[in-house]
Design an enzyme around this catalytic site. Structure first.
Site, PDB file in Angstrom:
ATOM      1  N   HIS A 188      33.823  76.922  77.357  1.00  0.00           N
ATOM      2  CA  HIS A 188      35.189  77.244  76.895  1.00  0.00           C
ATOM      3  C   HIS A 188      35.192  77.814  75.472  1.00  0.00           C
ATOM      4  O   HIS A 188      36.094  77.527  74.681  1.00  0.00           O
ATOM      5  CB  HIS A 188      36.099  76.010  76.968  1.00  0.00           C
ATOM      6  CG  HIS A 188      36.314  75.512  78.357  1.00  0.00           C
ATOM      7  ND1 HIS A 188      37.305  75.987  79.188  1.00  0.00           N
ATOM      8  CD2 HIS A 188      35.634  74.597  79.095  1.00  0.00           C
ATOM      9  CE1 HIS A 188      37.231  75.377  80.361  1.00  0.00           C
ATOM     10  NE2 HIS A 188      36.224  74.533  80.328  1.00  0.00           N
ATOM     11  N   ASN A 196      42.170  72.735  84.273  1.00  0.00           N
ATOM     12  CA  ASN A 196      41.751  74.107  84.565  1.00  0.00           C
ATOM     13  C   ASN A 196      42.847  74.797  85.373  1.00  0.00           C
ATOM     14  O   ASN A 196      43.802  74.156  85.805  1.00  0.00           O
ATOM     15  CB  ASN A 196      40.461  74.104  85.403  1.00  0.00           C
ATOM     16  CG  ASN A 196      39.211  73.913  84.562  1.00  0.00           C
ATOM     17  OD1 ASN A 196      39.177  74.258  83.382  1.00  0.00           O
ATOM     18  ND2 ASN A 196      38.190  73.358  85.164  1.00  0.00           N
TER      19      ASN A 196
END
Ligand code: NDP
Length: 501
Positions: free
Chosen positions: A54, A127
């Site tokens: 990320h 997510n």
């Protein structure tokens, strides 16, 4: 406008910020030029470690508003009243790419929310997909290595990527979502966010339920085809970051409706699916979602590094009324996020303004450490128990106990065909003809780069999810369908043996 005077980091006015001090006009630079020394050495230390996953992200501030009475499920104060609003910060991200990678790459997207509640910060770190590739954190570092670069060539490697996935059949559901056009959302504003994990909510009476969160985009779910995404990577690698910033800047505030799936422990007993297996969803027909609130993003950060790069979300940050479930991936993340932030930002990372529990200031006996920039508990006692009026624990913050039984050992999931059912349902029942055609094209375009034995092993897994799915992938790759069928009929250990070399 009043002219602002430039200073050094220690506050001394700076006389010249263009020319260094030298011994004579053409002579060497003097070490006494502290402004130059400070400027260069600070520059040398500008980068902090980028997130292992990320790394590329964009963030914004906003609020959450409760729209339904859910007090029978949770005692969380920020969810206690219809109309109640709580400030929050959100960071969206891609997963595998480095900090400079393109926003349009095929990848899951991170959807992390920090609620600044009056009972401390609550972080929901999800997510844009309701499931995940693996369900035991022991596999996580290996899985991520396969999505990154080959250690020898420093190139992305389809062999690594598909070797691991085809040896890990529980990944099939997430692989199907990733290679559908949902793997390339049009922007961050046009995607849903899911908790993916199951969490525990509990009320004032200590009664608990199991829940899953679904943040449904009010902008409508929009995706890109592979060719649109590839073109976007080339045209504007920062398109989703730009889109989020520009829409908030012009007052077009994105919002999401929060829907919850809720199961009582009684209902959970007879439930078809393992509640704590993150590779599975709870079918909507069996657990209809209920709408409980809205999230709106309405303020851009002023400084990217201070607020977005230094933001640190932890799936372990719960408030009373919300707790973890035994989902193994969640348990692994509970350790890993806090640990990674300590590495990336230091032990006092929760004092950084974007991470600070601004509506419930920290009060405890943790002291000192690098970059302790507040008064560190002042002159108050630094131990517990004490009889000098220091902060004391409050039993009402304890969560209801969870009954557990069994042996302490490495428990494997049973190798049953359950892992293929939901991927097949998605392919057969949810996708349109166009979705299926795009899915097959997206898979063959990528899997085609792997060795043939890996292609065969993975095609057999698609076949197990759905005959048509596996057959079309096999055809697209020019594989022998009979061979794929034969591999699909084997159990996984046999299949692995048959495709070993
Ligand atoms: P439903 O028909 O009730 O719901 C299907 C869901 O799939 C919708 O939430 C829809 O999201 C979403 N969806 C549509 N296209 C895709 C795609 N290409 N990739 C991922 N999700 C997509 O189905 P069920 O609840 O019975 O589940 C059937 C299958 O749908 C599951 O096996 C799962 O793969 C998928 N799914 C299920 C979810 C759940 O929590 N039950 C959540 C997301 C996906 P939207 O409403 O935004 O269009």
């Amino acid at each position: 406008m009043k002219k602002k005077k430039m200073t050094t980091a220690f506050g001394k006015p700076v006389g010249d910020d263009i020319n260094s001090q030298t011994a004579g006009a053409k002579g060497p630079i003097l070490v006494q030029d502290m402004h130059l020394v400070e400027k260069l050495s600070h520059f040398d230390r500008e980068r902090i470690p980028e997130r292992v996953v990320h790394a590329k992200g964009a963030g914004a501030y906003g609020y959450f508003e409760v729209t339904a009475d859910i007090t029978k499920y949770t005692k969380a104060a920020f969810l206690s009243k219809i109309g109640k609003k709580t400030d929050l910060f959100v960071r969206f991200s891609t997963v595998g790419g480095e900090k400079g990678s393109a926003d349009a790459e095929r990848d899951p997207r991170g959807f992390a929310i920090k609620f600044y509640t009056e009972e401390g910060n609550y972080d929901l770190v999800g997510n844009n997909t309701p499931v995940f590739f693996i369900r035991d954190p022991m596999k996580f570092p290996d899985f991520i290595h396969t999505q990154k670069r080959n250690p020898a060539t420093n190139l992305k490697d389809p062999d690594m990527f598909w070797d691991f996935l085809s040896l890990t059949p529980e990944s099939i559901h997430q692989v199907t979502i990733l290679f559908s056009d949902r793997g390339t959302p049009a922007t961050f504003r046009h995607m849903n966010g899911y908790s993916s994990h199951t969490y525990k909510w509990y009320n004032e009476k200590g009664e608990y339920v199991w829940v899953q969160y679904h943040f449904k985009t009010d902008q409508g779910s929009k995706t890109m085809t592979a060719s649109e995404a590839n073109a976007m990577c080339a045209k504007d690698p920062d398109h989703a970051t730009r889109d989020l910033h520009e829409s908030i800047e012009k007052g077009d505030y994105p919002s999401w409706t929060l829907e919850m799936q809720i199961l009582t422990p009684e209902q959970a007993k007879d439930f078809r699916w393992d509640l704590f297996d993150i590779t599975k969803v709870w079918p909507h027909s069996e657990v209809p979602p209920i709408t409980i609130g809205k999230m709106v993003l309405n303020k851009n950060p002023e400084n990217y590094f201070a607020e977005v790069e230094q933001s640190a979300f932890c799936p372990s940050n719960f408030v009373p009324g919300i707790a973890a479930s035994p989902d193994k991936m969640l348990q692994g993340r509970i350790f890993s996020y806090h640990d990674t932030h300590i590495h990336r930002l230091g032990t006092n990372y929760q004092l950084i303004p974007v991470n600070m529990p601004k509506n419930a200031p920290e009060l405890n006996y943790q002291r000192d450490g690098a970059m302790r920039v507040d008064n560190g508990g002042g002159s108050g006692p630094n131990y517990w128990p004490n009889s000098f009026g220091g902060p004391s624990p409050d039993e009402s913050a304890l969560e209801p106990p969870l009954p557990i039984e069994g042996s302490a050992t490495e428990h494997a999931y049973a190798l049953v065909d359950d892992d293929f059912v939901q991927a097949g349902n998605l392919y057969r029942n949810v996708m349109s003809d166009q979705d299926r055609a795009n899915l097959i094209g997206n898979i063959t375009g990528h899997l085609g780069g792997a060795q043939k034995r890996i292609q065969l092993r993975q095609a057999a897994i698609f076949y197990k999810a759905d005959k048509d799915y596996g057959t079309r992938v096999a055809k697209g790759l020019g594989l022998d369908i009979a061979e794929v069928e034969k591999l699909a009929a084997m159990d996984q250990p046999e299949r692995v043996k048959a495709t070993a070399s």
